[in-house]
Scaffold this motif. Structure first.
Motif, PDB file in Angstrom:
ATOM      1  N   PRO A 186      44.926  11.048  40.016  1.00 21.13           N
ATOM      2  CA  PRO A 186      44.589  10.103  41.095  1.00 21.13           C
ATOM      3  C   PRO A 186      44.945  10.633  42.483  1.00 21.13           C
ATOM      4  O   PRO A 186      44.190  10.423  43.439  1.00 21.13           O
ATOM      5  CB  PRO A 186      45.436   8.871  40.746  1.00 21.13           C
ATOM      6  CG  PRO A 186      45.711   8.985  39.295  1.00 21.13           C
ATOM      7  CD  PRO A 186      45.822  10.450  39.026  1.00 21.13           C
ATOM      8  N   ALA A 187      46.086  11.312  42.574  1.00 18.09           N
ATOM      9  CA  ALA A 187      46.493  11.870  43.867  1.00 18.09           C
ATOM     10  C   ALA A 187      45.529  12.929  44.343  1.00 18.09           C
ATOM     11  O   ALA A 187      45.185  13.008  45.536  1.00 18.09           O
ATOM     12  CB  ALA A 187      47.911  12.446  43.765  1.00 18.09           C
ATOM     13  N   GLU A 205      49.020  11.862  35.818  1.00 13.99           N
ATOM     14  CA  GLU A 205      49.587  11.248  37.009  1.00 13.99           C
ATOM     15  C   GLU A 205      49.134  11.962  38.275  1.00 13.99           C
ATOM     16  O   GLU A 205      49.046  11.362  39.347  1.00 13.99           O
ATOM     17  CB  GLU A 205      51.109  11.255  36.925  1.00 13.99           C
ATOM     18  CG  GLU A 205      51.649  10.274  35.880  1.00 13.99           C
ATOM     19  CD  GLU A 205      53.149  10.413  35.669  1.00 13.99           C
ATOM     20  OE1 GLU A 205      53.710  11.398  36.199  1.00 13.99           O
ATOM     21  OE2 GLU A 205      53.729   9.579  34.969  1.00 13.99           O
ATOM     22  N   SER A 206      48.831  13.252  38.157  1.00  9.57           N
ATOM     23  CA  SER A 206      48.427  14.030  39.314  1.00  9.57           C
ATOM     24  C   SER A 206      46.956  13.807  39.690  1.00  9.57           C
ATOM     25  O   SER A 206      46.548  13.973  40.833  1.00  9.57           O
ATOM     26  CB  SER A 206      48.642  15.523  39.066  1.00  9.57           C
ATOM     27  OG  SER A 206      49.999  15.785  38.819  1.00  9.57           O
ATOM     28  N   GLU A 253      55.091   5.393  39.205  1.00  8.89           N
ATOM     29  CA  GLU A 253      53.658   5.690  39.353  1.00  8.89           C
ATOM     30  C   GLU A 253      53.289   5.888  40.822  1.00  8.89           C
ATOM     31  O   GLU A 253      52.536   6.807  41.167  1.00  8.89           O
ATOM     32  CB  GLU A 253      52.828   4.555  38.744  1.00  8.89           C
ATOM     33  CG  GLU A 253      52.899   4.481  37.226  1.00  8.89           C
ATOM     34  CD  GLU A 253      52.141   3.287  36.676  1.00  8.89           C
ATOM     35  OE1 GLU A 253      51.409   2.647  37.466  1.00  8.89           O
ATOM     36  OE2 GLU A 253      52.290   2.982  35.480  1.00  8.89           O
ATOM     37  N   THR A 280      42.368  11.256  45.615  1.00 10.97           N
ATOM     38  CA  THR A 280      42.606  10.630  46.919  1.00 10.97           C
ATOM     39  C   THR A 280      42.591  11.667  48.024  1.00 10.97           C
ATOM     40  O   THR A 280      42.062  11.438  49.114  1.00 10.97           O
ATOM     41  CB  THR A 280      43.971   9.900  46.906  1.00 10.97           C
ATOM     42  OG1 THR A 280      43.961   8.954  45.834  1.00 10.97           O
ATOM     43  CG2 THR A 280      44.201   9.180  48.219  1.00 10.97           C
ATOM     44  N   ASP A 305      54.852   9.179  42.213  1.00 12.89           N
ATOM     45  CA  ASP A 305      54.199  10.393  41.705  1.00 12.89           C
ATOM     46  C   ASP A 305      52.781  10.573  42.220  1.00 12.89           C
ATOM     47  O   ASP A 305      52.265  11.684  42.262  1.00 12.89           O
ATOM     48  CB  ASP A 305      54.180  10.380  40.170  1.00 12.89           C
ATOM     49  CG  ASP A 305      55.570  10.587  39.575  1.00 12.89           C
ATOM     50  OD1 ASP A 305      56.450  11.062  40.322  1.00 12.89           O
ATOM     51  OD2 ASP A 305      55.782  10.270  38.391  1.00 12.89           O
ATOM     52  N   SER A 306      52.127   9.486  42.621  1.00 11.77           N
ATOM     53  CA  SER A 306      50.734   9.589  43.048  1.00 11.77           C
ATOM     54  C   SER A 306      50.548   9.482  44.555  1.00 11.77           C
ATOM     55  O   SER A 306      49.504   9.846  45.090  1.00 11.77           O
ATOM     56  CB  SER A 306      49.890   8.502  42.368  1.00 11.77           C
ATOM     57  OG  SER A 306      50.358   7.211  42.720  1.00 11.77           O
ATOM     58  N   LYS A 307      51.569   8.993  45.258  1.00 14.12           N
ATOM     59  CA  LYS A 307      51.444   8.746  46.698  1.00 14.12           C
ATOM     60  C   LYS A 307      51.469  10.055  47.488  1.00 14.12           C
ATOM     61  O   LYS A 307      52.170  11.003  47.128  1.00 14.12           O
ATOM     62  CB  LYS A 307      52.594   7.844  47.148  1.00 14.12           C
ATOM     63  CG  LYS A 307      52.530   7.400  48.597  1.00 14.12           C
ATOM     64  CD  LYS A 307      53.683   6.450  48.891  1.00 14.12           C
ATOM     65  CE  LYS A 307      53.647   5.943  50.314  1.00 14.12           C
ATOM     66  NZ  LYS A 307      53.861   6.994  51.300  1.00 14.12           N
ATOM     67  N   ASN A 308      50.697  10.103  48.575  1.00 13.50           N
ATOM     68  CA  ASN A 308      50.732  11.247  49.485  1.00 13.50           C
ATOM     69  C   ASN A 308      51.823  11.012  50.530  1.00 13.50           C
ATOM     70  O   ASN A 308      51.637  10.258  51.483  1.00 13.50           O
ATOM     71  CB  ASN A 308      49.371  11.432  50.179  1.00 13.50           C
ATOM     72  CG  ASN A 308      48.316  11.924  49.225  1.00 13.50           C
ATOM     73  OD1 ASN A 308      48.614  12.719  48.332  1.00 13.50           O
ATOM     74  ND2 ASN A 308      47.094  11.461  49.379  1.00 13.50           N
TER      75      ASN A 308
END
Length: 368
Positions: free
Chosen positions: A362-363, A359-360, A122, A366, A125-128
């Motif tokens: 939240p990214a 999953e995309s 998670e 942000t 997949d979501s972290k920048n």
């Protein structure tokens, strides 16, 4: 060695002293209950009431890391969990999660390790990330670590297919980890409930045939692309050697005075079934002797195997023992079965797409 031991013990005592105030706090259950989901509140409370600041929290991380290096995986896992509850540095928190995953794997706590693996997925997949290459590298690391879990967890064969066939992870495999195709191919072969993924797997194997080949992928290519039954038979013998010498696939199980390799037996059984099914699709009358040769079995073994298969799978087939042949009935899917098969494929693709979109999201928020 004596000097090294003195150095290690000295380092351990130094870290214990640095982390002692925070460790003492965490060992008090009533005090721990005062912690809240809000990390900033926790940090302020610890600093005001117990004089525990960033230095002590960092010392806890270093102490946990040292415990891991000394082989105390249980203690390391506990301290890393507690560290993540207080850490506000995302990079450090991610590093601690990798460490906890490693500790759970080394303790063979497969259920907990799977939970940590999903948490890592998670975040990845979501972290920048600083660059797409860094994110790709983290996905490849995750897939490599997942092999320890998926080939030991009771639901691992489904788990590896679910993870590796996601578009992002399959792209990572095709970009820089072609050797992982061996493991997802094996999982599809031995998992009868996920036979619907076979077509997708064959397509990927064809795309990557110039970049990666091994007996397992070549077996499937011989059988489903080239319809080369002699080649498939040769590759099946090589597959057995590959499985026996692979650290993940060749896991031995001791049973009284016998040692077995369950995955090898399941792979060979299902691979022979694949050969039989494919051969039956293009032949109506099959010579048992010839089929025994294709399956790398003796005549009697092949005959018993076919009898059991016809009985268990309720195939439309007749065995003529006098002539030594198997006569196959027509096996055409009616329109309803065709619709059902197409719907199964569509539902899998829709699930994967919906999961990637969720999953995309939240990214994307942000980034705004």
């Amino acid at each position: 060695m004596v000097d090294r031991r003195v150095e290690v013990v000295g380092r351990l005592k130094s870290l214990e002293e640095s982390a002692a105030p925070l460790i003492s706090f965490l060992q008090n259950a009533s005090l721990v209950q005062e912690l809240r989901p809000d990390k900033q509140y926790n940090l302020q409370m610890l600093n005001d009431r117990f004089q525990i600041g960033p230095d002590q929290i960092e010392a806890l991380y270093q102490y946990a890391k040292f415990q891991f290096e000394c082989g105390n995986y249980s203690g390391a896992a506990d301290y890393l969990y507690q560290y993540r509850a207080l850490c506000t540095n995302n990079e450090r928190s991610l590093s601690a999660l990798w460490g906890k995953l490693a500790a759970e794997i080394l303790m063979q706590n497969w259920d907990v390790a799977l939970e940590e693996l999903n948490r890592l997925k998670e975040i990845i997949d979501s972290k920048n990330f600083v660059s797409p290459l860094s994110q790709l590298q983290n996905r490849i690391w995750l897939m490599h670590w997942s092999l320890f879990i998926f080939f030991n967890h009771e639901n691992g064969r489904n788990g590896i297919i679910d993870l590796f066939f996601q578009d992002r992870y399959m792209n990572a495999i095709q970009t820089n980890a072609h050797h992982l195709l061996r493991y997802v191919a094996t999982a599809v072969v031995v998992n009868k409930r996920r036979r619907n993924m076979l077509k997708e797997l064959i397509k990927v194997i064809q795309q990557e045939q110039h970049s990666y080949k091994d007996p397992i992928t070549e077996f499937l290519e011989c059988l489903y692309v080239n319809y080369d039954f002699d080649g498939a038979q040769r590759k099946l013998r090589e597959c057995e050697d590959v499985i026996l010498n692979d650290p993940f696939l060749g896991k031995r199980v001791e049973d009284s005075s016998f040692t077995t390799v369950p995955l090898r037996d399941e792979f060979l059984e299902n691979a022979r079934l694949f050969i039989f099914e494919t051969y039956c699709r293009i032949h109506q009358c099959i010579d048992i002797g010839m089929l025994a040769e294709k399956l790398d079995m003796s005549y009697d073994e092949a005959e018993r195997w076919i009898v059991n298969l016809v009985r268990n799978a309720k195939l439309d087939a007749k065995i003529d023992s006098k002539s030594g042949t198997v006569i196959m009935g027509p096996n055409h899917l009616n329109v309803y079965e065709q619709i059902m098969e197409s719907t199964k494929q569509l539902s899998v693709r829709t699930y994967m797409l919906a999961k990637n979109v969720s999953e995309s999201a939240p990214a994307a928020q942000t980034a705004r």
